[in-house]
Write a protein that holds these residues in place. Structure first.
Motif, PDB file in Angstrom:
ATOM      1  N   THR A 106       0.853  -1.179   0.000  1.00 22.67           N
ATOM      2  CA  THR A 106       0.000   0.000   0.000  1.00 22.67           C
ATOM      3  C   THR A 106       0.900   1.244   0.000  1.00 22.67           C
ATOM      4  O   THR A 106       2.098   1.165   0.291  1.00 22.67           O
ATOM      5  CB  THR A 106      -0.905   0.035   1.242  1.00 22.67           C
ATOM      6  OG1 THR A 106      -0.094   0.235   2.414  1.00 22.67           O
ATOM      7  CG2 THR A 106      -1.675  -1.280   1.390  1.00 22.67           C
ATOM      8  N   ILE A 107       0.303   2.391  -0.303  1.00 18.60           N
ATOM      9  CA  ILE A 107       1.076   3.635  -0.293  1.00 18.60           C
ATOM     10  C   ILE A 107       1.657   3.891   1.099  1.00 18.60           C
ATOM     11  O   ILE A 107       2.826   4.259   1.240  1.00 18.60           O
ATOM     12  CB  ILE A 107       0.191   4.819  -0.739  1.00 18.60           C
ATOM     13  CG1 ILE A 107      -0.196   4.661  -2.220  1.00 18.60           C
ATOM     14  CG2 ILE A 107       0.917   6.145  -0.519  1.00 18.60           C
ATOM     15  CD1 ILE A 107      -1.132   5.740  -2.716  1.00 18.60           C
ATOM     16  N   LYS A 108       0.844   3.675   2.125  1.00 17.02           N
ATOM     17  CA  LYS A 108       1.305   3.914   3.501  1.00 17.02           C
ATOM     18  C   LYS A 108       2.448   2.978   3.867  1.00 17.02           C
ATOM     19  O   LYS A 108       3.420   3.400   4.511  1.00 17.02           O
ATOM     20  CB  LYS A 108       0.138   3.762   4.468  1.00 17.02           C
ATOM     21  CG  LYS A 108      -0.943   4.831   4.317  1.00 17.02           C
ATOM     22  CD  LYS A 108      -2.097   4.585   5.276  1.00 17.02           C
ATOM     23  CE  LYS A 108      -3.199   5.624   5.072  1.00 17.02           C
ATOM     24  NZ  LYS A 108      -4.360   5.377   5.963  1.00 17.02           N
ATOM     25  N   GLU A 109       2.348   1.722   3.478  1.00 14.50           N
ATOM     26  CA  GLU A 109       3.425   0.770   3.759  1.00 14.50           C
ATOM     27  C   GLU A 109       4.707   1.182   3.053  1.00 14.50           C
ATOM     28  O   GLU A 109       5.806   1.127   3.632  1.00 14.50           O
ATOM     29  CB  GLU A 109       3.005  -0.633   3.323  1.00 14.50           C
ATOM     30  CG  GLU A 109       1.933  -1.261   4.200  1.00 14.50           C
ATOM     31  CD  GLU A 109       1.354  -2.522   3.587  1.00 14.50           C
ATOM     32  OE1 GLU A 109       0.728  -3.299   4.327  1.00 14.50           O
ATOM     33  OE2 GLU A 109       1.494  -2.714   2.360  1.00 14.50           O
ATOM     34  N   TYR A 110       4.585   1.583   1.814  1.00 13.84           N
ATOM     35  CA  TYR A 110       5.751   1.979   1.027  1.00 13.84           C
ATOM     36  C   TYR A 110       6.433   3.203   1.638  1.00 13.84           C
ATOM     37  O   TYR A 110       7.666   3.246   1.779  1.00 13.84           O
ATOM     38  CB  TYR A 110       5.326   2.265  -0.414  1.00 13.84           C
ATOM     39  CG  TYR A 110       6.425   2.831  -1.281  1.00 13.84           C
ATOM     40  CD1 TYR A 110       7.461   2.021  -1.741  1.00 13.84           C
ATOM     41  CD2 TYR A 110       6.414   4.181  -1.640  1.00 13.84           C
ATOM     42  CE1 TYR A 110       8.475   2.536  -2.531  1.00 13.84           C
ATOM     43  CE2 TYR A 110       7.423   4.707  -2.437  1.00 13.84           C
ATOM     44  CZ  TYR A 110       8.453   3.882  -2.881  1.00 13.84           C
ATOM     45  OH  TYR A 110       9.449   4.405  -3.665  1.00 13.84           O
ATOM     46  N   ARG A 111       5.634   4.188   2.009  1.00  9.43           N
ATOM     47  CA  ARG A 111       6.199   5.410   2.582  1.00  9.43           C
ATOM     48  C   ARG A 111       6.852   5.152   3.936  1.00  9.43           C
ATOM     49  O   ARG A 111       7.750   5.895   4.352  1.00  9.43           O
ATOM     50  CB  ARG A 111       5.111   6.471   2.723  1.00  9.43           C
ATOM     51  CG  ARG A 111       4.668   7.053   1.382  1.00  9.43           C
ATOM     52  CD  ARG A 111       3.505   8.004   1.557  1.00  9.43           C
ATOM     53  NE  ARG A 111       3.132   8.638   0.287  1.00  9.43           N
ATOM     54  CZ  ARG A 111       2.021   9.356   0.108  1.00  9.43           C
ATOM     55  NH1 ARG A 111       1.170   9.527   1.116  1.00  9.43           N
ATOM     56  NH2 ARG A 111       1.761   9.886  -1.067  1.00  9.43           N
ATOM     57  N   GLY A 112       6.431   4.111   4.627  1.00  8.57           N
ATOM     58  CA  GLY A 112       6.998   3.801   5.924  1.00  8.57           C
ATOM     59  C   GLY A 112       8.290   3.016   5.866  1.00  8.57           C
ATOM     60  O   GLY A 112       8.920   2.773   6.905  1.00  8.57           O
ATOM     61  N   LEU A 113       8.727   2.628   4.672  1.00  2.96           N
ATOM     62  CA  LEU A 113       9.952   1.849   4.518  1.00  2.96           C
ATOM     63  C   LEU A 113      11.178   2.757   4.520  1.00  2.96           C
ATOM     64  O   LEU A 113      11.116   3.911   4.077  1.00  2.96           O
ATOM     65  CB  LEU A 113       9.927   1.074   3.202  1.00  2.96           C
ATOM     66  CG  LEU A 113       8.908  -0.057   3.069  1.00  2.96           C
ATOM     67  CD1 LEU A 113       8.950  -0.615   1.652  1.00  2.96           C
ATOM     68  CD2 LEU A 113       9.170  -1.162   4.077  1.00  2.96           C
TER      69      LEU A 113
ATOM     70  N   SER B 236      14.914  -0.087   1.324  1.00  2.47           N
ATOM     71  CA  SER B 236      13.777  -0.991   1.121  1.00  2.47           C
ATOM     72  C   SER B 236      12.845  -0.445   0.052  1.00  2.47           C
ATOM     73  O   SER B 236      12.275  -1.211  -0.744  1.00  2.47           O
ATOM     74  CB  SER B 236      13.025  -1.196   2.436  1.00  2.47           C
ATOM     75  OG  SER B 236      13.845  -1.859   3.379  1.00  2.47           O
ATOM     76  N   ARG B 237      12.653   0.877   0.020  1.00  8.68           N
ATOM     77  CA  ARG B 237      11.834   1.471  -1.047  1.00  8.68           C
ATOM     78  C   ARG B 237      12.498   1.263  -2.399  1.00  8.68           C
ATOM     79  O   ARG B 237      11.826   0.955  -3.393  1.00  8.68           O
ATOM     80  CB  ARG B 237      11.620   2.972  -0.795  1.00  8.68           C
ATOM     81  CG  ARG B 237      10.746   3.274   0.391  1.00  8.68           C
ATOM     82  CD  ARG B 237      10.163   4.673   0.322  1.00  8.68           C
ATOM     83  NE  ARG B 237      11.194   5.707   0.200  1.00  8.68           N
ATOM     84  CZ  ARG B 237      11.774   6.303   1.218  1.00  8.68           C
ATOM     85  NH1 ARG B 237      11.459   5.956   2.468  1.00  8.68           N
ATOM     86  NH2 ARG B 237      12.678   7.240   1.023  1.00  8.68           N
ATOM     87  N   LEU B 238      13.827   1.409  -2.449  1.00 15.68           N
ATOM     88  CA  LEU B 238      14.562   1.189  -3.697  1.00 15.68           C
ATOM     89  C   LEU B 238      14.432  -0.260  -4.142  1.00 15.68           C
ATOM     90  O   LEU B 238      14.220  -0.548  -5.337  1.00 15.68           O
ATOM     91  CB  LEU B 238      16.031   1.555  -3.505  1.00 15.68           C
ATOM     92  CG  LEU B 238      16.947   1.337  -4.716  1.00 15.68           C
ATOM     93  CD1 LEU B 238      16.478   2.173  -5.902  1.00 15.68           C
ATOM     94  CD2 LEU B 238      18.394   1.665  -4.357  1.00 15.68           C
TER      95      LEU B 238
END
Length: 350
Positions: free
Chosen positions: A149-156, A160-162
């Protein structure tokens, strides 16, 4: 042949309430159950025709090596398509949808795994979990394409996002990752979504069988000759299979819900696409593009999916219908927007 009750044409999905959609999903699942009957004649005909054409095309590719390797690579396209069709048959065996006998399904599934290099019982188990949890936000990660989800991605953290961005890159996901998964990762019981002790027999059993099966072919043809023919076939089949699996559940208005709100029937009806393909491509892919029907009832043999679809105006009009060029718009989609309930790209997520 069984026939279903008459199903009236449907109003727009947007005009239906959630309860009406759930009732519709249950009604269509009941309709689909009428098409579960397996025909031994049709199953055996499909199996022998597909296997015969695959082996014949393999022989042509071996012959073409003495003429031009470009011709060999061109022949890898239909050969890869035929391997996809063999995989669909193996897939039907895993759903007990190819023969009436569970034993016959399992033995054929094991035999076909020598060609698809996919551990039959391991895949059967993870795929069953996929069917039981598709579209459930709290049960992601087994038998599906990882989606945050967007929230999960932003919290990485940054790395980890890369890593997730690289994973969702279509070149890495489809053209590189899928062949590596089929050829290499499926050889290992570790690093899989199920504990190693639950799947080691399936994975290592196939590895051992492949040593003898592929080893015998290498001894017969020579390592260079065999790999020059077999690897392009496996590459084509895995990329086609990877793309089909991607587009079946990765589109803008796909269905995802939290566990308490999740519905099996809505996941099949709204969370699985109807991929409209040319008839020849549909034949090679065993009608797996009619994926909404398959998720409403996985016991329907692949050769009866079109028959089931034709008998229901609602099954023709309700699901997300994708044509090839429209499906290319799904490529950038990578994150689930929980607020707007849609799959979006990294740029749209901001």
């Amino acid at each position: 042949m069984n026939t279903s009750e008459s199903i009236a044409p449907l109003p727009e999905v947007q005009s239906l309430t959630l309860e009406e959609l759930k009732a519709l999903g249950q009604k269509l699942a009941k309709h689909c159950r009428n098409y579960r009957d397996v025909s031994l004649r049709r199953s055996l005909t499909q199996l022998f025709v597909t296997m015969g054409l695959f082996l014949g095309t393999f022989a042509l590719m071996r012959w073409s090596l003495d003429i031009s390797y470009l011709l060999t690579l061109a022949l890898a396209l239909p050969a890869g398509g035929l391997l996809v069709r063999l995989f669909v048959i193996q897939h039907d065996c895993g759903h007990r949808a190819f023969f009436k006998s569970t034993l016959a399904n399992d033995w054929l599934g094991r035999i076909l795994s020598l060609f698809t290099v996919t551990p039959y019982h391991f895949w059967k188990r993870t795929h069953a979990i996929h069917h039981a949890s598709c579209g459930n936000l709290e049960k992601r990660g087994i038998g599906d394409i990882s989606t945050l989800t967007i929230k999960e991605y932003r919290g990485l953290p940054f790395l980890s996002r890369l890593k997730y961005r690289l994973y969702r890159n279509p070149i890495i996901l489809i053209l590189i990752g899928t062949p590596i998964n089929f050829a290499i990762l499926q050889r290992l019981p570790f690093g899989q979504p199920l504990p190693a002790h639950q799947i080691w027999r399936s994975v290592l059993g196939l590895d051992l069988a492949l040593v003898f099966f592929l080893g015998g072919l290498i001894y017969l043809f020579g390592a260079g000759t065999f790999l020059a023919v077999y690897l392009p076939i496996l590459f084509v089949a895995s990329c086609v299979g990877g793309w089909l699996f991607f587009v079946q559940h990765q589109y803008n208005d796909v269905y995802w819900e939290q566990d308490e709100e999740w519905s099996f029937h809505l996941a099949g009806l709204l969370g699985s696409s109807y991929y409209v393909l040319p008839k020849a491509v549909q034949w090679f892919t065993g009608s797996i593009g009619l994926h909404h029907i398959h998720h409403l009832d996985s016991r329907i043999p692949n050769y009866r999916l079109q028959e089931c679809l034709n008998a229901s105006p609602e099954l023709l009009s309700i699901p997300k219908k994708l044509h090839f060029f429209e499906s290319l718009k799904c490529i950038p989609l990578a994150l689930w927007d929980e607020d707007n309930k849609k799959l979006v790209s990294f740029s749209e997520a901001g």
